[in-house]
Design an enzyme around this catalytic site. Sequence first.
Site, PDB file in Angstrom:
ATOM      1  N   HIS A 112       0.810  -1.214   0.000  1.00  0.00           N
ATOM      2  CA  HIS A 112       0.000   0.000   0.000  1.00  0.00           C
ATOM      3  C   HIS A 112       0.852   1.277   0.000  1.00  0.00           C
ATOM      4  O   HIS A 112       0.340   2.363  -0.291  1.00  0.00           O
ATOM      5  CB  HIS A 112      -0.973   0.016   1.191  1.00  0.00           C
ATOM      6  CG  HIS A 112      -0.344   0.291   2.519  1.00  0.00           C
ATOM      7  ND1 HIS A 112       0.041  -0.700   3.392  1.00  0.00           N
ATOM      8  CD2 HIS A 112      -0.045   1.464   3.145  1.00  0.00           C
ATOM      9  CE1 HIS A 112       0.545  -0.165   4.493  1.00  0.00           C
ATOM     10  NE2 HIS A 112       0.501   1.159   4.366  1.00  0.00           N
ATOM     11  N   ASP A 123      -0.026  -7.825   1.889  1.00  0.00           N
ATOM     12  CA  ASP A 123       0.301  -6.401   1.742  1.00  0.00           C
ATOM     13  C   ASP A 123       1.816  -6.196   1.606  1.00  0.00           C
ATOM     14  O   ASP A 123       2.390  -5.301   2.215  1.00  0.00           O
ATOM     15  CB  ASP A 123      -0.243  -5.590   2.929  1.00  0.00           C
ATOM     16  CG  ASP A 123      -0.144  -4.078   2.685  1.00  0.00           C
ATOM     17  OD1 ASP A 123      -0.125  -3.667   1.509  1.00  0.00           O
ATOM     18  OD2 ASP A 123      -0.036  -3.340   3.681  1.00  0.00           O
ATOM     19  N   SER A 134       4.980   1.800   8.070  1.00  0.00           N
ATOM     20  CA  SER A 134       4.567   0.689   7.213  1.00  0.00           C
ATOM     21  C   SER A 134       5.722   0.216   6.328  1.00  0.00           C
ATOM     22  O   SER A 134       6.383   1.017   5.657  1.00  0.00           O
ATOM     23  CB  SER A 134       3.403   1.124   6.323  1.00  0.00           C
ATOM     24  OG  SER A 134       2.269   1.397   7.109  1.00  0.00           O
TER      25      SER A 134
END
Length: 310
Positions: A153, A183, A262
């Site tokens: 993402h 992800d 992230s």
Amino acid sequence: MPRPAVYSSSRPTRRPAPAMADTPAAPAPQASDTQPTGELPSGATAGPQPRRQLQALWAMVLVLSALLVASLWQQQRPTTRKITQDDIDAAVLRTLQTTTPPSAAARAAESIAPSVVRVVGYGRSKNGKEEVERGVGTGVVIVDKGTILTNLHVVLGSDRITVTFHDGMETTASITGAQPENDLAVLQAHKVPDDLEAAALRSTQDLRPGDHVVAVGFPFGIGPSASAGVVSGLKREFTSPEGKRQLSNLIQFDAAANPGNSGGPLVTLDGEVVGIVTAILNPTPARTFIGIGFAVPIENAASAVSMPPF
């Protein structure tokens, strides 16, 4: 008639020995130039014997002086004492009392730092004329040729991706693999530093709740930053607020993580990567850390780049 000259004899006049009855007179000793042993004529000096005695005396003085100097030097020289275990223990204790060692979390962060990169995805503005940041996150080098793991993402939909290495070098990168169910995205940097270091990876098989971990990344683009915590749970599930992402088999941890973390590594206190930070749970619209973070186990992440299992 003249009298004849009379010369005195150079020999000393000898007195006649008293006559002894019935003993014949001993013959007179013959004149000789040799002096009796042990007697020196008047005015004579000592011969070689006294000189040798004087030399021997000086030699003895020199020997005694050398012995005295050696004795004094031996007394003044520091003696070498054997180091005992008590000496070592005392030195270690003194060092601990006067020096503050880095914490285990600090050592872990320092160990992983050369392998952590800042990842930025760029896209076009709404009018299509300007390049703008679409996502900022973190990545970790897992192969020293420039293979990087991050979250999908962070880079999804980007027209251009840049990575900044630990030494400040910035380069572009391409997506070479993806694992949407976890992800994960695999990036290949177009240039790499000569001394690039790959992170050490560790299986999560022996990971337990309560184990200490450190999250390293760029929260809100600031960093690299490190936060420490513990593993809160294993095999957790997460659904994104929009319902677009559903992840399972996650590591739950409580080390602070925020947007920008992230794709960053979750490491043990040995500096070994056990997971890739992927999400935080916050039911409020703020979407900031409230104590629950999630990471994809490194086994899943390694499979994204076809690395052999542990």
